[in-house]
Design an enzyme around this catalytic site. Structure first.
Site, PDB file in Angstrom:
ATOM      1  N   ASP A  84      -1.448 -22.902  15.524  1.00  0.00           N
ATOM      2  CA  ASP A  84      -0.211 -22.403  15.033  1.00  0.00           C
ATOM      3  C   ASP A  84       0.959 -23.253  14.670  1.00  0.00           C
ATOM      4  O   ASP A  84       1.569 -22.856  13.632  1.00  0.00           O
ATOM      5  CB  ASP A  84       0.179 -21.346  16.034  1.00  0.00           C
ATOM      6  CG  ASP A  84       1.351 -20.343  15.411  1.00  0.00           C
ATOM      7  OD1 ASP A  84       1.466 -19.974  14.559  1.00  0.00           O
ATOM      8  OD2 ASP A  84       2.536 -20.346  16.347  1.00  0.00           O
ATOM      9  N   LYS A 100      12.929 -26.939   5.409  1.00  0.00           N
ATOM     10  CA  LYS A 100      14.239 -27.078   6.342  1.00  0.00           C
ATOM     11  C   LYS A 100      15.016 -28.282   5.983  1.00  0.00           C
ATOM     12  O   LYS A 100      14.346 -29.139   5.557  1.00  0.00           O
ATOM     13  CB  LYS A 100      13.752 -27.313   7.816  1.00  0.00           C
ATOM     14  CG  LYS A 100      13.150 -25.990   8.398  1.00  0.00           C
ATOM     15  CD  LYS A 100      12.923 -26.243   9.860  1.00  0.00           C
ATOM     16  CE  LYS A 100      11.965 -25.087  10.484  1.00  0.00           C
ATOM     17  NZ  LYS A 100      13.081 -24.050  11.023  1.00  0.00           N
ATOM     18  N   ARG A 132       0.793  -1.116  -0.112  1.00  0.00           N
ATOM     19  CA  ARG A 132       0.061   0.112   0.158  1.00  0.00           C
ATOM     20  C   ARG A 132       0.852   1.380   0.011  1.00  0.00           C
ATOM     21  O   ARG A 132       0.390   2.085  -0.596  1.00  0.00           O
ATOM     22  CB  ARG A 132      -0.800   0.082   1.397  1.00  0.00           C
ATOM     23  CG  ARG A 132      -2.333  -0.168   0.819  1.00  0.00           C
ATOM     24  CD  ARG A 132      -3.256   0.254   1.922  1.00  0.00           C
ATOM     25  NE  ARG A 132      -2.882  -0.467   3.217  1.00  0.00           N
ATOM     26  CZ  ARG A 132      -3.898  -0.983   3.976  1.00  0.00           C
ATOM     27  NH1 ARG A 132      -5.168  -0.987   3.716  1.00  0.00           N
ATOM     28  NH2 ARG A 132      -3.371  -1.459   4.935  1.00  0.00           N
ATOM     29  N   HIS A 161       3.009 -27.623  11.125  1.00  0.00           N
ATOM     30  CA  HIS A 161       4.446 -28.119  11.157  1.00  0.00           C
ATOM     31  C   HIS A 161       4.541 -29.571  12.086  1.00  0.00           C
ATOM     32  O   HIS A 161       5.201 -30.480  11.527  1.00  0.00           O
ATOM     33  CB  HIS A 161       5.429 -27.053  12.095  1.00  0.00           C
ATOM     34  CG  HIS A 161       5.143 -25.816  11.639  1.00  0.00           C
ATOM     35  ND1 HIS A 161       5.128 -25.553  10.273  1.00  0.00           N
ATOM     36  CD2 HIS A 161       5.006 -24.733  12.301  1.00  0.00           C
ATOM     37  CE1 HIS A 161       5.132 -24.119  10.094  1.00  0.00           C
ATOM     38  NE2 HIS A 161       5.126 -23.561  11.211  1.00  0.00           N
ATOM     39  N   LYS A 199       5.905 -22.394  23.702  1.00  0.00           N
ATOM     40  CA  LYS A 199       6.594 -21.118  23.866  1.00  0.00           C
ATOM     41  C   LYS A 199       7.096 -21.148  25.227  1.00  0.00           C
ATOM     42  O   LYS A 199       6.559 -21.477  26.018  1.00  0.00           O
ATOM     43  CB  LYS A 199       5.780 -20.089  23.543  1.00  0.00           C
ATOM     44  CG  LYS A 199       5.108 -20.142  21.920  1.00  0.00           C
ATOM     45  CD  LYS A 199       5.293 -18.719  20.947  1.00  0.00           C
ATOM     46  CE  LYS A 199       4.832 -18.875  19.844  1.00  0.00           C
ATOM     47  NZ  LYS A 199       5.880 -19.082  19.072  1.00  0.00           N
ATOM     48  N   LYS A 230       0.380 -20.142   5.689  1.00  0.00           N
ATOM     49  CA  LYS A 230      -0.328 -20.427   6.789  1.00  0.00           C
ATOM     50  C   LYS A 230      -0.618 -18.904   7.789  1.00  0.00           C
ATOM     51  O   LYS A 230       0.493 -18.373   7.338  1.00  0.00           O
ATOM     52  CB  LYS A 230       0.283 -21.349   7.705  1.00  0.00           C
ATOM     53  CG  LYS A 230       1.540 -21.022   8.329  1.00  0.00           C
ATOM     54  CD  LYS A 230       1.741 -22.168   9.599  1.00  0.00           C
ATOM     55  CE  LYS A 230       1.067 -21.519  10.917  1.00  0.00           C
ATOM     56  NZ  LYS A 230       2.154 -20.814  11.722  1.00  0.00           N
ATOM     57  N   HIS A 286       7.000 -23.573   5.979  1.00  0.00           N
ATOM     58  CA  HIS A 286       8.044 -23.526   5.792  1.00  0.00           C
ATOM     59  C   HIS A 286       8.865 -24.718   6.657  1.00  0.00           C
ATOM     60  O   HIS A 286      10.063 -24.896   6.162  1.00  0.00           O
ATOM     61  CB  HIS A 286       8.506 -22.127   6.520  1.00  0.00           C
ATOM     62  CG  HIS A 286       8.652 -22.090   8.002  1.00  0.00           C
ATOM     63  ND1 HIS A 286       7.543 -21.902   8.695  1.00  0.00           N
ATOM     64  CD2 HIS A 286       9.761 -22.101   8.898  1.00  0.00           C
ATOM     65  CE1 HIS A 286       7.951 -22.072  10.251  1.00  0.00           C
ATOM     66  NE2 HIS A 286       9.235 -22.237  10.099  1.00  0.00           N
ATOM     67  N   ASP A 312      -3.885  -0.532  -3.135  1.00  0.00           N
ATOM     68  CA  ASP A 312      -4.556  -1.310  -2.055  1.00  0.00           C
ATOM     69  C   ASP A 312      -5.186  -2.353  -2.706  1.00  0.00           C
ATOM     70  O   ASP A 312      -5.808  -2.265  -3.694  1.00  0.00           O
ATOM     71  CB  ASP A 312      -5.621  -0.102  -1.764  1.00  0.00           C
ATOM     72  CG  ASP A 312      -6.702  -0.811  -0.692  1.00  0.00           C
ATOM     73  OD1 ASP A 312      -6.529  -2.206  -0.556  1.00  0.00           O
ATOM     74  OD2 ASP A 312      -7.598  -0.212  -0.381  1.00  0.00           O
ATOM     75  N   GLU A 322      10.212 -24.024  21.723  1.00  0.00           N
ATOM     76  CA  GLU A 322      10.825 -22.644  21.443  1.00  0.00           C
ATOM     77  C   GLU A 322      11.033 -22.092  23.063  1.00  0.00           C
ATOM     78  O   GLU A 322      10.269 -22.118  23.818  1.00  0.00           O
ATOM     79  CB  GLU A 322       9.935 -21.740  20.510  1.00  0.00           C
ATOM     80  CG  GLU A 322       9.448 -22.300  19.388  1.00  0.00           C
ATOM     81  CD  GLU A 322       8.598 -21.444  18.661  1.00  0.00           C
ATOM     82  OE1 GLU A 322       8.933 -20.511  17.933  1.00  0.00           O
ATOM     83  OE2 GLU A 322       7.403 -21.564  18.890  1.00  0.00           O
TER      84      GLU A 322
HETATM   85  C1  BG6 Z   1       5.693 -20.293  12.757  1.00  0.00           C
HETATM   86  C2  BG6 Z   1       4.688 -20.027  14.188  1.00  0.00           C
HETATM   87  O1  BG6 Z   1       5.096 -21.039  11.807  1.00  0.00           O
HETATM   88  O2  BG6 Z   1       6.505 -21.109  13.076  1.00  0.00           O
HETATM   89  C3  BG6 Z   1       5.334 -19.280  15.149  1.00  0.00           C
HETATM   90  O3  BG6 Z   1       3.727 -19.117  13.338  1.00  0.00           O
HETATM   91  C4  BG6 Z   1       6.908 -20.060  15.440  1.00  0.00           C
HETATM   92  O4  BG6 Z   1       4.786 -19.022  16.114  1.00  0.00           O
HETATM   93  C5  BG6 Z   1       7.472 -20.567  14.182  1.00  0.00           C
HETATM   94  O5  BG6 Z   1       7.536 -19.288  16.121  1.00  0.00           O
HETATM   95  C6  BG6 Z   1       8.505 -21.546  14.455  1.00  0.00           C
HETATM   96  O6  BG6 Z   1       9.409 -21.624  13.113  1.00  0.00           O
HETATM   97  P1  BG6 Z   1      10.962 -21.919  13.266  1.00  0.00           P
HETATM   98  O7  BG6 Z   1      11.389 -21.937  12.144  1.00  0.00           O
HETATM   99  O8  BG6 Z   1      11.734 -20.712  14.118  1.00  0.00           O
HETATM  100  O9  BG6 Z   1      11.027 -23.148  13.954  1.00  0.00           O
END
Ligand code: BG6
Length: 483
Positions: free
Chosen positions: A229, A176, A45, A234, A333, A142, A172, A87, A210
Site C-alpha cells: 500500500d 505534494k 452506474r 510512495h 498506521k 494505484k 499522489h 455499467d 499515520e
Molecule cells: C494511500 C494509501 O495511497 O496513501 C492509504 O492507500 C494512506 O492507506 C494514504 O492512508 C496516505 O496518504 P497521505 O496523502 O494522507 O499521506
C-alpha cells in the site's frame, strides 16, 4: 499532446472522485487553469440526471472547499459538468459516453477512479468504442495490481491502447508540494550536491507515519498491507528523489530514466537477511489521537490476519554514489503522530578537538507533512565560560515553508497539480511503467520471502512506534530512528 476537450471520470460517485477529483478540478477552474472549453463528464452506474449529478458534485465541492468555496466560481464550473450513466462492463455505457463526448473540441482524458478489477474492461470498452486513438489518454491510480505480475497484466492491457506518453500513472505523493520541493532542494541549490554521496552521508531515513487506522477499508487493506500500500509506491518514490542522479532536464524520459536506475540498483533482500533487514507489525488495541482504538483484527469488517499495518526496511542502493549507505524506510498506521519525514544524517567529523564534548552528526531533516519544513542541525558553541573549555550543543537552521509563504494560498490538494499536468500532457510527475516494474520486483521478493520463511508480523499497541524489531533494525548498525 494538444489540450483535451473532455475529462471523463469513471467511478464518478466514488470516494476518490468526491474527496479529491471534483474538488481539484473545481479549484483548477477557479484559478483559471482549465482549458476554456473542457467538458467534465462523470461516468458511473447510478441512474442520475445531469441535474442530480451536478447537485451531488456541488455538495462534495462545498464540503472540501469550506471557506474557499466561491459561488461565482461554482456557477462557471457547473456548466462543464455532465453525467454518463452506465455499467462500464457493458458496451451500452460507451454509447452513452460517445454521445456525451460528441462535439467536444480536442481529445479526451479518461480517469479510471474505479476498482482496479475494472481497469482492463474499461480500457477494452473504450477501445471497442473507438475512444483510444490519439490524442486521447488514460489516468490510472494505484493499486495497479498487487504484485509485479498483476501490475504487468494491467499495464500490458493499457499499453495495447495507449502509449506511455498518453498513460498517466498517479502516485499522489508526487503531487505534494513538499515532494516537488525536494527536486528544487536538490537541483536548484549548489550547496548539497558535493555532499550528496557516501563520502559525506552516513544514512538516510524515510518515515511516513499515520495516526489513522484502516478507516473502513479493511477488505482492500487486508489484501495489500503496508508494504504494497505504501512502500511499493510512495516511499520508493521518495527514495528515488533522494537517491537519483541529477537529471539533465525535466523531460519525462529523463526523470523517469534516473528514477528507474535507482530502483534497479536496490539490492535484493535475501531470505536469510529478512530478520535483520525487515520488520513487520500489526497494531493491537491502544490509544491513538487521544482515543482508545480497536486492534486491526477488530476493525469494522476485520478478522484475524497476517497482514502488516507497519513495516520497516533497511535498503541499499548499489551504485558508486550510495554504496554502503543504509536507507531506512518505515511506515505504519496507528503510530503516535502523523508525519512524513526524510532525515539525511551526515558522517561524524573525522577527528574531534573538543575533548569531553560529545558531537552530534549534522542532520538535514525534511518534513513533508503535516507542516512542510527543512532544518539543518549543526553543532554550536554554547555562549558560556567554563574552565573545561568548549561546551557544545546542536542547534538547527530552520526553514518553515508555511511561515515563508504565509498568507499565500490554501494548501493545494496533491491531485490539483497532477490533474493539471495530465491535462497539459506532461508525464514527468507520473510513474513510468518501468518504475512500477522495478519497484514491484524488489517488493515481491521481500513479500515472497516472508511467505517462504513463515515470518509473521509482530504486534504493537496502537499509538506506539511499531514493533521492537523496527528499533533493532537501525540499532544493529549503530543508528536510531529520528523521532
Ligand atoms: C494511500 C494509501 O495511497 O496513501 C492509504 O492507500 C494512506 O492507506 C494514504 O492512508 C496516505 O496518504 P497521505 O496523502 O494522507 O499521506
Amino acid at each position: 499532446m494538444a489540450m483535451p476537450g473532455a475529462f471523463v471520470i469513471f467511478g464518478a460517485t466514488g470516494d476518490l472522485a468526491r474527496r479529491m477529483l471534483f474538488p481539484s478540478l473545481y479549484f483548477l477552474d477557479a484559478d483559471g487553469l482549465l482549458p476554456a472549453k473542457l467538458r467534465i463528464i462523470g461516468a458511473a452506474r447510478s441512474a442520475l440526471t445531469d441535474a442530480e449529478f451536478r447537485k451531488q458534485v456541488e455538495g462534495w465541492v462545498r464540503e472540501r472547499a469550506g471557506a474557499f468555496f466561491s459561488q461565482p466560481a461554482w456557477e462557471s464550473f457547473v456548466t462543464r459538468l455532465t453525467y454518463a450513466a452506465g455499467d462500464s462492463t457493458s458496451p451500452d455505457a460507451y454509447r452513452v459516453l460517445q454521445e456525451k463526448l460528441s462535439g467536444a473540441e480536442g481529445g479526451a482524458l479518461f480517469y479510471l477512479s474505479t476498482s482496479p478489477a475494472l481497469y482492463i474492461p474499461i480500457v477494452k470498452g473504450l477501445a471497442a468504442a473507438g475512444l483510444t486513438s490519439p490524442p486521447n489518454g488514460v489516468i490510472v491510480e494505484k493499486p495497479i495490481g498487487n504484485s509485479g505480475r498483476t501490475c504487468d497484466e494491467i499495464n500490458s492491457a493499457i499499453a495495447e491502447q495507449f502509449p506511455e506518453s498518453r498513460t498517466f500513472r498517479i502516485d499522489h505523493y508526487l503531487g505534494k508540494e513538499a515532494v516537488q520541493n525536494l527536486i528544487a532542494l536538490r537541483f536548484a541549490n549548489a550547496l548539497f550536491e558535493p555532499l550528496w554521496n557516501r563520502h559525506a552521508i552516513d544514512h538516510v531515513q524515510i518515515t511516513v507515519a499515520e495516526t489513522l487506522g484502516v478507516e473502513g477499508r479493511f477488505g482492500y487493506y487486508d489484501e495489500y498491507g503496508a508494504t504494497r500500500d505504501m512502500v511499493q509506491n510512495h516511499l520508493l518514490q521518495l527514495l528515488c528523489l533522494i537517491a537519483m542522479e541529477p537529471p539533465s532536464d525535466m523531460r519525462p524520459e529523463t526523470m523517469h530514466g534516473e528514477k528507474v536506475k535507482v530502483l534497479r540498483a536496490l539490492r535484493p533482500i535475501r531470505d536469510s537477511e529478512l530478520i535483520e533487514k525487515t520488520s513487520r507489525g500489526q497494531y493491537t488495541r491502544g490509544v491513538a489521537d487521544g482515543k482508545t482504538v480497536p486492534g486491526y483484527s477488530d476493525e469494522e469488517g476485520g478478522k484475524a490476519s497476517d497482514t502488516e499495518t507497519f513495516v520497516a526496511l533497511c535498503a541499499h542502493v548499489d551504485n558508486w554514489r550510495w554504496a554502503g549507505v543504509p536507507f531506512y524506510l518505515r511506515t505504519g498506521k496507528r503510530l503516535p503522530i502523523r508525519h512524513s519525514q526524510i532525515v539525511v544524517e551526515f558522517r561524524d567529523v573525522p577527528h574531534s578537538i573538543f575533548k569531553g564534548a560529545p558531537l552530534m552528526a549534522n542532520r538535514l531533516v525534511i518534513t513533508l507533512q503535516p507542516a512542510e519544513s527543512i532544518s539543518l542541525t549543526i553543532m554550536n558553541k554554547t555562549p558560556t565560560l567554563t574552565q573545561g573549555g568548549y561546551e557544545l550543543q546542536p542547534l538547527s537552521l530552520n526553514l518553515s515553508l508555511i511561515d515563508a509563504f504565509k498568507g499565500e494560498n490554501r494548501v493545494r490538494i496533491a491531485y490539483e497539480r497532477l490533474l493539471l499536468e495530465a491535462i497539459s500532457g506532461n508525464t514527468t510527475m507520473f510513474v513510468h511503467r518501468d518504475e512500477a516494474d522495478a519497484a514491484w520486483l524488489w517488493i515481491d521478493r521481500i513479500i515472497e520471502g516472508w511467505a517462504r520463511t513463515g515470518l509473521k508480523p509482530t504486534s504493537y499497541p496502537a499509538g506506539s512506534w511499531g514493533p521492537a524489531g523496527a528499533f533493532a533494525l537501525t540499532e544493529r548498525n549503530g543508528h536510531s530512528w529520528h523521532e
